[in-house]
Design a protein around this motif. Sequence first.
Motif, mmCIF file in Angstrom:
data_model
loop_
_atom_site.group_PDB
_atom_site.id
_atom_site.type_symbol
_atom_site.label_atom_id
_atom_site.label_comp_id
_atom_site.label_asym_id
_atom_site.label_seq_id
_atom_site.Cartn_x
_atom_site.Cartn_y
_atom_site.Cartn_z
ATOM 1 N N ARG A 238 0.814 -1.214 0.000
ATOM 2 C CA ARG A 238 0.000 0.000 0.000
ATOM 3 C C ARG A 238 0.854 1.274 0.000
ATOM 4 N N TYR A 239 1.966 1.272 0.739
ATOM 5 C CA TYR A 239 2.720 2.507 0.928
ATOM 6 C C TYR A 239 4.066 2.516 0.207
ATOM 7 N N ALA A 240 4.270 1.574 -0.679
ATOM 8 C CA ALA A 240 5.553 1.464 -1.382
ATOM 9 C C ALA A 240 5.972 2.762 -2.057
ATOM 10 N N ASP A 241 5.009 3.453 -2.653
ATOM 11 C CA ASP A 241 5.337 4.658 -3.412
ATOM 12 C C ASP A 241 4.893 5.942 -2.722
ATOM 13 N N HIS A 242 4.546 5.856 -1.460
ATOM 14 C CA HIS A 242 4.089 7.071 -0.777
ATOM 15 C C HIS A 242 5.271 8.001 -0.537
ATOM 16 N N PRO A 243 5.137 9.279 -0.881
ATOM 17 C CA PRO A 243 6.296 10.193 -0.764
ATOM 18 C C PRO A 243 6.745 10.456 0.662
ATOM 19 N N ALA A 244 5.920 10.161 1.677
ATOM 20 C CA ALA A 244 6.346 10.372 3.068
ATOM 21 C C ALA A 244 7.252 9.260 3.569
ATOM 22 N N LEU A 245 7.229 8.091 2.934
ATOM 23 C CA LEU A 245 7.963 6.920 3.428
ATOM 24 C C LEU A 245 9.470 7.127 3.264
ATOM 25 N N VAL A 246 10.204 7.093 4.381
ATOM 26 C CA VAL A 246 11.661 7.221 4.314
ATOM 27 C C VAL A 246 12.373 5.975 4.828
#
Length: 684
Positions: free
Chosen positions: A147-155
């Motif tokens: 779900r969050y693979a491409d989320h810009p917040a994920l560091v």
Amino acid sequence: MISTLRPRPARGPDGDPAPRLLYGADYNPEQWPREVWAEDVRLMREAGVNVVSVAIFSWARLQPGPDTWDFGWLDEIMDLLHQGGIGADLATATASPPPWLTTAHPEILPVTERGETVWPGARQHWRPTSPVFRRHALRLVRELATRYADHPALVAWHVSNELGCHNIHDFSDDAAGAFRDWLRARYTTLDALNHAWGTAFWSQRYGDWAEILPPRLAASHANPTQQLDFKRFSSHALKEHLRAEREILREITPGTPVTTNFMVMGGTKGMDYADWAPEVDFVSNDHYVHPGAQDRDELSFSANLTSGLAGGRPWFLMEHSTGAVNWQPVNVAKRPGELARDSLLHVAHGADAVCFFQWRQSAAGAEKYHSAMVPHAGPDSELFRAVTALGRTLERLAPLAGSEREPAEVGILFDWESWWACEQDSHPTSLLDYRQEALDWYSALLALGVRADVVTTRADLSRHRVLIAPVLHLVPAALAGRLTRFAEQGGHLVTTYFSGVVDENDHVWLGGHPGALRDLLGIRIEEFGPLRAGETVELDDATTGSLWTDLITATAPETEVLARYRTGVPAGRPAVTRRPAGAGSAAYVSTRLGVTGLTALLPRLLAPAAVTGELPGELRGRVEATVRRSLGARFLFLVNRTDGTVPVTGVTGEILTGTTGEDGGLVLGPREVAVLRQPGPAAG
């Protein structure tokens, strides 16, 4: 690596993420109504927060039922963080299984050595070896990663949370089966296992793998090698869980680094972090101060050891406290200046991130009295003002982001297997404290103004001129060879009582102690002389020993006696010895001297290596100096170890943070930290 963990909106002139230190906390928005979330992000920006760990204990919220998912709230949080320029260290949320899972599958619950089930109601109520738990946990990890693979917040990814904090030793049937599998891989045959475990003693010989159990409650002392192997296995089992989650994350998000928070601090000994460190993309640690005479020395020691685990490279302080915790007998708030000093002391030892538990202090639950960045009193509070001031300080220290710790001439060797083995039952004394002995040596070096690195047996020992190995109890032949080469090639080894006594199977090296190191040290001990609580002996150098004595005979003509016992059973016998070895030397300290005694002794032990304090004499003992460096720059941290004011003289550099007096000179206020930038090594 940690240098890549920059909130994406922060860009330098070349378009790359701007170098900066990370600052933040665990963030638990699910504990608060939605209207608080926007206010949280606004306050985070005010405080200088640029990264938070989210979803750590969110499994029940993310997956309310076996086939029901609710990501809407987390989607909103991730979007809010991104809009605020705040990066998300997204947890896999597997730390504590939800009630529906433990109700449907009580077989995932841990079992104590007494056969008692550890029930839900707190946290970490799961077996590291449970295939049922593993299946459900990895399903959650896959859903989150997809779900969050491409989320810009994920560091970054944060696997579970404090693995092993409450479930390191599980004695269930799942654990028994996995233990047998681990033993088969280690020993291959039952004959090899029976030899390693010394099962000829007490009629314990095994004729079938199925007969082997974890060291559950027994009528008397359990087999010591069985106990030691179970400790090794338990650490390994949790490492395998870490790897299982990590592999899914790397499969789906190969460009996002993966970490998990270690707990390198006093009292946490079940996880062999030297074995775990290669499994993460960057090392992270949680640390909480335990009140006592050496509390800040222990903080420095733990941060130093974390740097050693990270190979000197930058690491991530995932949790510490802004003030009081909730789990000590008396939970005392930090004094003015301690929030900043504790934080910057971690930075001094290599942390590129300073984070707290937690962002907003809980109104309910077991940790509602644990301090946070936003306290119960709200942002209009001295605590939040101190939090915001620290954020500004970290912004000024941005130039040191990505720098590594400068190696010290002295290394203190820390070994988990020796820690485990030397504190088991049926030993000459039950009063021995492995970590405390190592900390005493560290504090004594600080008192002399001598920088030291805390390193593991996996490190390159040749980087140091002096290597101190306190209570190195378990010494396999290969390690004995490395230590001998270290000395013969010009290094100076110092070890202590109860060192070199057993091999990797916890079998005594025969022929006299300290077995594996006997020839190197040029001494022989026929019998140990442990002391009762409160009992002491005097040495002829005016120091006082406690806990332990040895009846030492020098076996090599070149062995020098640096101090002798003046009182007690060993009166007249050697207490401290040193033997030349090749181009170096090997010294032995046979009693516990404590910080005061070691401070008096250390100059003689350091003299062959010509190691002295790097600070001017008037600063030694009052100020801790630590150095980080990068190409072209050297960053000197000066930490006031006292509650008084210390004028700093004889030290030069550009002041990045610190207080200057009326004459323009640097002054360290009580519990203050200054950072100076000096010229550093050039490329090539």
